[in-house]
Design an enzyme around this catalytic site. Structure first.
Site, PDB file in Angstrom:
ATOM      1  N   SER A  29      39.930  34.253  37.120  1.00  0.00           N
ATOM      2  CA  SER A  29      41.137  34.927  36.635  1.00  0.00           C
ATOM      3  C   SER A  29      40.715  36.254  36.014  1.00  0.00           C
ATOM      4  CB  SER A  29      41.870  34.007  35.658  1.00  0.00           C
ATOM      5  OG  SER A  29      43.116  34.535  35.321  1.00  0.00           O
ATOM      6  N   HIS A  56      43.381  34.944  40.422  1.00  0.00           N
ATOM      7  CA  HIS A  56      44.736  35.255  39.953  1.00  0.00           C
ATOM      8  C   HIS A  56      44.988  36.755  40.078  1.00  0.00           C
ATOM      9  CE1 HIS A  56      44.654  31.495  37.128  1.00  0.00           C
ATOM     10  NE2 HIS A  56      44.869  31.188  38.398  1.00  0.00           N
ATOM     11  N   ASP A 149      43.546  27.164  34.027  1.00  0.00           N
ATOM     12  CA  ASP A 149      43.660  26.773  35.432  1.00  0.00           C
ATOM     13  C   ASP A 149      42.255  26.406  35.932  1.00  0.00           C
ATOM     14  OD1 ASP A 149      44.889  26.304  37.848  1.00  0.00           O
ATOM     15  OD2 ASP A 149      45.002  28.406  38.445  1.00  0.00           O
TER      16      ASP A 149
END
Ligand SMILES: C[S@@+](CC[C@H](N)C(=O)[O-])C[C@H]1O[C@@H](n2cnc3c(N)ncnc32)[C@H](O)[C@@H]1O
Lengths: 209, 283
Positions: A29, A56, A149
């Site tokens: 991310s 992401h 996540d």
């Protein structure tokens, strides 16, 4: 048969011709571009397994990520397409605003269902489906990020006997994601960013066992 | 793992039960996708196993309706993927203008946002009055929403941005009236639309369409079912008609090369070829 018993312990020995690993999944991310560059550019052109990646991104972003990485790497990096079968020496990146999944027959699927962990693509979605498809022949890697996540997905990879690698949070631009992964699973390796690629190449050569 | 095999078998039996009892055929949908949706429902409703859920589905039609909503992803928005609508304006509308009457099929229209978007586009391009839009879905609940044309006001900001990015020529606010926390789409945008129940897997051809728009639907189908549905579309299109798929839907174009011309690769817009005798049109 070598592909039956999942094991959380030391890696089983394999005879000639059987591969311990058949795929690698990575999730990143915040700060992920640099981390992915570092790892992917250190992999050899004939890297023996496919790499599936969730980074992401904002949903509107044009997917330049694959293009940028492809220019810097010896393996081929491209955006994942639905229904294709991932091949060795290639890396596949989830398109912005689509979840990337692996089917039981190991073809790729894309989906625009709800966000998971506020994210689409979500790392958990890729990791969980890949774990079921590849079982203990999977390496999961959680990299830098500012959310959690990937933790759940890594736990599933572990459950199916795969190998879990996490970037040392001290070497991450954002420590939260690797930290959360370490806290939720007994991961196999926690290593600094620059050591991830050598570790994985070693794993494929049957070292570290 | 045995667990995994058992679970996959239980899912197959669930899909079989749904098909036999209710006629909805999910057996050729993407398995990874179905599995996530089914597990989610299992978790939310606290079923001990998928088999338990199967028993419930067989006995309880209301529960089936809920499961149907789970299995059919209904996520959508106005002018979703704005560049698609821009491409329609620039590459397709000129062709459509040459016909005295235009039939458009929006397959898998969900709650209708895409239909209203197309109606707006056709209106701005001056061909809405001679258009007939068939908007279909296999899910009655979302079709009803589409018919009503009432949407949450908190999405309007994003929709307005999408509209502008799509090449919209007016103010998006011209197309709805706001009341409380919702907006009602202008009645004119519904006037030339027929909303209908149609299942792409089990129902037949929709004849003589000038344009078929089916985005983010067959992405959830397996290869075999995708092929079947594309055949259905080919039979429903006039020669020279347009087929519009979702941006990431990779119908393996090479297989259709003799039937379709790729007009816009990124937006997955195809034009059906004219028959060989009509070669002047096919350059
Ligand atoms: C993700 S929505 C797509 C909405 C819109 N086309 C868009 O792109 O935003 C998918 C829709 O396809 C519908 N659908 C799925 N399977 C179908 C089938 N076999 N026949 C008709 N509609 C179907 C679902 O009910 C759902 O409303």
């Amino acid at each position: 048969m070598s592909d039956s018993v999942p094991s959380a312990g030391p890696l089983p020995r394999h005879g000639a011709g059987t591969m311990r690993y058949e795929a690698m999944v990575m999730g990143a991310s915040a700060g992920g571009l640099e981390a992915l560059q570092t790892i992917l550019s250190a992999l050899p052109a004939h890297f023996a397994i496919p790499v599936l990646i969730v980074q992401h991104l904002s949903p509107q972003s044009e997917n330049l990520l694959a293009e940028v990485l492809n220019r810097q790497c010896r393996i081929v990096v491209q955006e994942a397409e639905e229904k294709e079968t991932p091949r060795a020496g290639m890396a596949y990146i989830a398109p912005p605003d689509y979840h990337l999944m692996v089917e039981a027959d190991r073809t790729l699927s894309l989906s625009r269902e709800e966000r998971v962990n506020f994210s689409r693509p979500s790392i958990d979605v890729l990791f969980e489906t890949a774990a079921e498809a590849y079982g203990d022949k999977l390496i999961g890697v959680v990299l830098t990020g500012a959310n959690a996540d990937g933790s759940q997905g890594l736990r599933v990879i572990k459950k199916f006997g795969g190998t879990c690698v996490v970037q040392d949070p001290r070497t991450a631009v954002a420590a939260r994601m690797p930290q959360a992964a370490i806290e939720s699973t007994r991961v196999d390796y926690v290593v600094p960013l620059v050591e991830i690629a050598p570790l994985i190449v070693g794993l494929l050569e049957g070292k570290h066992g | 793992m045995d667990d995994l095999e058992n679970q996959n078998l239980e899912i197959k039996l669930l899909l079989e039960a749904i098909f036999q009892k209710y006629g909805y055929d999910f057996r050729n949908y993407s398995m990874a996708h179905l599995k996530r949706r089914i597990s989610r429902r299992q978790l939310l409703d606290g079923f001990a196993s998928i088999s338990e859920m199967t028993n419930r589905v067989i006995c309880d039609a209301d529960f089936f309706d809920r499961l149907l909503l789970d299995l059919s992803i209904n996520v959508t928005e106005m002018f979703r993927d704005p560049t698609f609508f821009k491409a329609i304006r620039h590459q397709v509308v000129t062709f459509l203008k040459t016909y005295p009457f235009i039939k458009v099929w929006v397959a898998g229209c969900a709650s209708g946002e895409e239909v209203y978007s197309l109606a707006i586009l056709l209106q701005e391009e001056g061909i809405y009055d001679r258009a007939q839009i068939y908007a279909t879905d296999f899910n009655q609940v979302v079709l009803e929403k589409a018919r009503k044309g009432i949407y949450a006001i908190d999405r309007i900001k994003a929709y307005t941005e999408n509209y502008q990015k799509s090449g919209g020529q007016r103010s998006f606010a011209d197309y709805y009236s706001a009341r409380y926390d919702a907006v009602l789409m202008a009645a004119a945008l519904r006037e030339r639309v027929v909303f209908a129940d149609h299942n792409l897997v089990t129902d037949g051809v929709f004849g003589q369409m000038h344009m078929i728009v089916c985005r983010n639907v067959i992405i959830y189908f397996d290869r075999q079912l995708q092929k079947k549905v594309v055949c259905l579309f080919m039979e429903s299109l006039i020669d020279g008609g347009f087929l519009c798929m979702g941006q990431k839907e990779s119908l393996s174009f090479s297989e259709y090369f003799d039937q379709l011309v790729l007009i816009n690769e990124k937006e997955k817009i195809f034009q059906k070829r004219y028959p060989p005798g009509d070669r002047s049109q096919n350059e």
